[in-house]
Design a protein around this motif. Structure first.
Motif, PDB file in Angstrom:
ATOM      1  N   ILE A 173       0.819  -1.224   0.000  1.00  0.00           N
ATOM      2  CA  ILE A 173       0.000   0.000   0.000  1.00  0.00           C
ATOM      3  C   ILE A 173       0.853   1.274   0.000  1.00  0.00           C
ATOM      4  O   ILE A 173       0.617   2.189  -0.798  1.00  0.00           O
ATOM      5  N   ASP A 174       1.853   1.345   0.913  1.00  0.00           N
ATOM      6  CA  ASP A 174       2.676   2.559   1.027  1.00  0.00           C
ATOM      7  C   ASP A 174       3.263   2.949  -0.329  1.00  0.00           C
ATOM      8  O   ASP A 174       3.122   4.089  -0.792  1.00  0.00           O
ATOM      9  N   GLY A 175       3.943   1.984  -0.937  1.00  0.00           N
ATOM     10  CA  GLY A 175       4.604   2.251  -2.214  1.00  0.00           C
ATOM     11  C   GLY A 175       3.613   2.702  -3.277  1.00  0.00           C
ATOM     12  O   GLY A 175       3.869   3.655  -4.023  1.00  0.00           O
ATOM     13  N   ALA A 176       2.467   2.029  -3.330  1.00  0.00           N
ATOM     14  CA  ALA A 176       1.456   2.371  -4.337  1.00  0.00           C
ATOM     15  C   ALA A 176       0.929   3.786  -4.104  1.00  0.00           C
ATOM     16  O   ALA A 176       0.693   4.544  -5.056  1.00  0.00           O
ATOM     17  N   ALA A 177       0.771   4.176  -2.825  1.00  0.00           N
ATOM     18  CA  ALA A 177       0.276   5.524  -2.507  1.00  0.00           C
ATOM     19  C   ALA A 177       1.291   6.578  -2.959  1.00  0.00           C
ATOM     20  O   ALA A 177       0.930   7.586  -3.573  1.00  0.00           O
ATOM     21  N   HIS A 178       2.591   6.335  -2.656  1.00  0.00           N
ATOM     22  CA  HIS A 178       3.632   7.272  -3.113  1.00  0.00           C
ATOM     23  C   HIS A 178       3.645   7.375  -4.637  1.00  0.00           C
ATOM     24  O   HIS A 178       3.732   8.453  -5.206  1.00  0.00           O
TER      25      HIS A 178
END
Lengths: 391, 391
Positions: A173-178
């Protein structure tokens, strides 16, 4: 502050930075006693006292094991070598507005919510400006395709609406949000649980480079520090504080994302969670948070903006599509409308019997249905109009 | 009741059924004034007065258009021919406990929530017994595969746990819920918006036959009555009242299921909604209900049972899996645990420096970690144990 004997502002500033770098390295965050101690004495004097071993017991507990083993100069030197810089509360770019929640929380007894003493950063953007309008997006590392798609969509949508996305640069999730945020060309802020000179996770080194180019990669751990399990939890409070609200896109039962969510709640930030299929393990945490009232259910960027915006500033969210003409009718008019047929004309008497309404009621309602474009009086009586779409 | 001059109980009973059949056919439900009128005079006397046109104005409004055109005898005859029977409030099988919510709601002004005057039924099960422990499951006709699978699972799970599933026999969620319930061999109750002699929807004629064999197909519309749009809404109050709570599995923005949900809420029943992918149009209604606080989010049968059971009677729901040994550690113990390595032994002094904890703290925590099976003192110092799974 102990500035007696300093010759220039430049020297004073350098000494302040060295003092903050030393104080930030001497503790394992969070260090509530040292934060209070710095508040009382100023960073430079506090650093002198710590170095000299002249501190109250609670501060001593936090600093004694490293006070002779770390150096502010060395930490700054190592940061310079890796292209990182130090951000301190004395600088205008310190996000005072976002971070004021830390002192609020420690004052009411949440010692683990102490403000960071300083932050190491890769990237030239101003942290304070980036976090002026901001949302934290967090979630599971083991995310599903559904979760990653949504995280990217929320990241893009919020960034596009002028909000900086803060997250933890983890897989999932984190990477996709960035990535979603970067796609708009705007800045995004990634908080690490290790030194900003270390690409963690390794598979995200390109992503971290991109984040540092547009926004900031930030950590309270000095360059060279390794990621440790508890540091992720401590780091999470920075992510939680950095958003005006926190959105959890996917989370398992026990997850760092749930931890960030409760931290955000502790810090007084609204927590939002995105639902998913109940058959998906990666949505279980989100559903638990919504069930227990810890998180609000959100499905779209607009709903997030509505939650974090001051009342009246966000456009109202309405998911309802266009109505049918008959939607506005009262019960009796609907009953009459249902009794009309599209083919054979009916008399008012027939309609009364068929609808169960009194003849008087039928006679009073028919003109209203005609006005609404739902009925027509033809040669054989009243007929229902075929179209029920709004004009 | 006006029983003067009646010779046998049998005759009285038959007359009562004829009176109820007449009163049920003379109005288009709901008919709050007639329900009150029957409460005052009894069904037989009320029927006589209606037939004679000797009624107060509000009752007249409800009955005048059909009072000379319908016959209780004919309605009962038509029911017998189609294998249906009449259930009336004077019978012990009337679900008084479930239906008491109707008079509660009409008393506070919800006229549309009037109790049915009688119910036509196919099937030999006792309606009252079937609804003693019961849940309404409703949802979109245009359901997704996800929704139908879940509706069947909830239907099966609740039926298996001893709850009768009440629904509307529509395509999509309703049908799947009935089928899930039937799979346990237990009864289920389907409410129609037309006569019970009509298989509506046509594609569900086999399902309706199966429901009538094990449970009941019920309607307040006399045999022969056709389904009309407003009748679905009126019918929905019977579904809502029939469950101790209502579960919405999938619902579009404007849907009959949302209507049943708000009706259930009006009738004082807890409303639950199952979330789904935010990308699915058929979950939008569920998400809206959860967002607005109209419905509780539920993901499993156990959670539904917890909501509808009196406090203390349902087993507690815990979705959390087994913990890690280190989950119970406090912040400092976690910090120390993270500083341990699995290979090289560390001295207490090294661990203090590395963890940022005071030497005293480290010395006091190490025995606790050893007791918890998380650390061992080897020849070269303290090492981390490899397994972190609970014993």
């Amino acid at each position: 502050m102990s500035t007696a004997g300093r010759t220039t502002d430049r020297t004073t500033w350098d000494e302040l930075m060295v003092a903050r770098a030393y104080l930030a390295s001497v503790i394992e965050p969070p260090a509530p006693a040292l934060v209070r101690f710095i508040g009382r004495h100023g960073a430079q004097r506090a650093a002198e006292l710590v170095r000299a071993g002249d501190t109250p017991e609670k501060v001593t507990e936090e600093v004694e094991s490293r006070r002779e083993h770390v150096s502010g100069e060395k930490a700054l030197e190592q940061a310079r070598e890796s292209g990182a810089r130090l951000i301190v509360p004395e600088q205008p770019e310190w996000p005072h507005e976002r971070f004021s929640c830390f002192s609020d929380a420690t004052e009411v007894g949440f010692a683990d919510m102490a403000e960071p003493i300083a932050l190491w950063a890769r990237g030239t953007a101003s942290l304070g400006e980036a976090l002026e309008r901001s949302v934290a997006i967090v979630g599971a590392r083991a995310a599903s395709g559904y979760g990653e798609t949504l995280a990217a969509e929320f990241g893009y949508g919020l960034s596009d609406a002028g909000f900086t996305v803060a997250s933890g640069a983890a897989y999932g999730i984190d990477g996709a949000a960035h990535r979603g945020a970067l796609a708009t060309g705007e800045s995004t802020v990634a908080y690490l649980a290790c030194g900003v000179d270390r690409d963690y996770p390794a598979g995200h080194s390109r992503l971290l480079r991109a984040v540092a180019e547009r926004g900031l990669v930030v950590s309270e751990y000095a360059p060279g520090a390794s990621p440790r399990r508890h540091r992720f939890l401590v780091r999470n409070r920075l992510i939680a504080a950095s958003g005006q609200g926190a959105v959890v896109v996917e989370a398992g039962v026990r997850s760092g994302a749930s931890n960030t969510a409760s931290t955000a709640d502790t810090l007084g930030r609204p927590v939002m969670a995105v639902p998913g299929p109940v058959t998906s393990a990666s949505s279980v945490g989100c559903h638990m948070m919504i069930r227990s009232g810890k998180a609000m259910l959100v499905t779209r960027t607009e709903e997030v903006i509505e939650v974090i915006s001051p009342i009246g500033e966000a456009p109202a969210v309405d998911a309802a599509g266009p109505a049918r003409k008959s939607d506005g009718l009262d019960r009796y008019a609907k009953q009459l409308h249902d009794a009309l047929t599209g083919s054979d004309g009916s008399s008012a008497e027939q309609l009364a019997r068929d609808s169960g309404l009194s003849l008087r009621k039928v006679r009073s309602l028919l003109p209203a249905l005609e006005m609404a474009g739902l009925a027509t009086l033809g040669e054989d009586g009243w007929v229902k109009n075929s179209s029920n779409k709004p004009r």
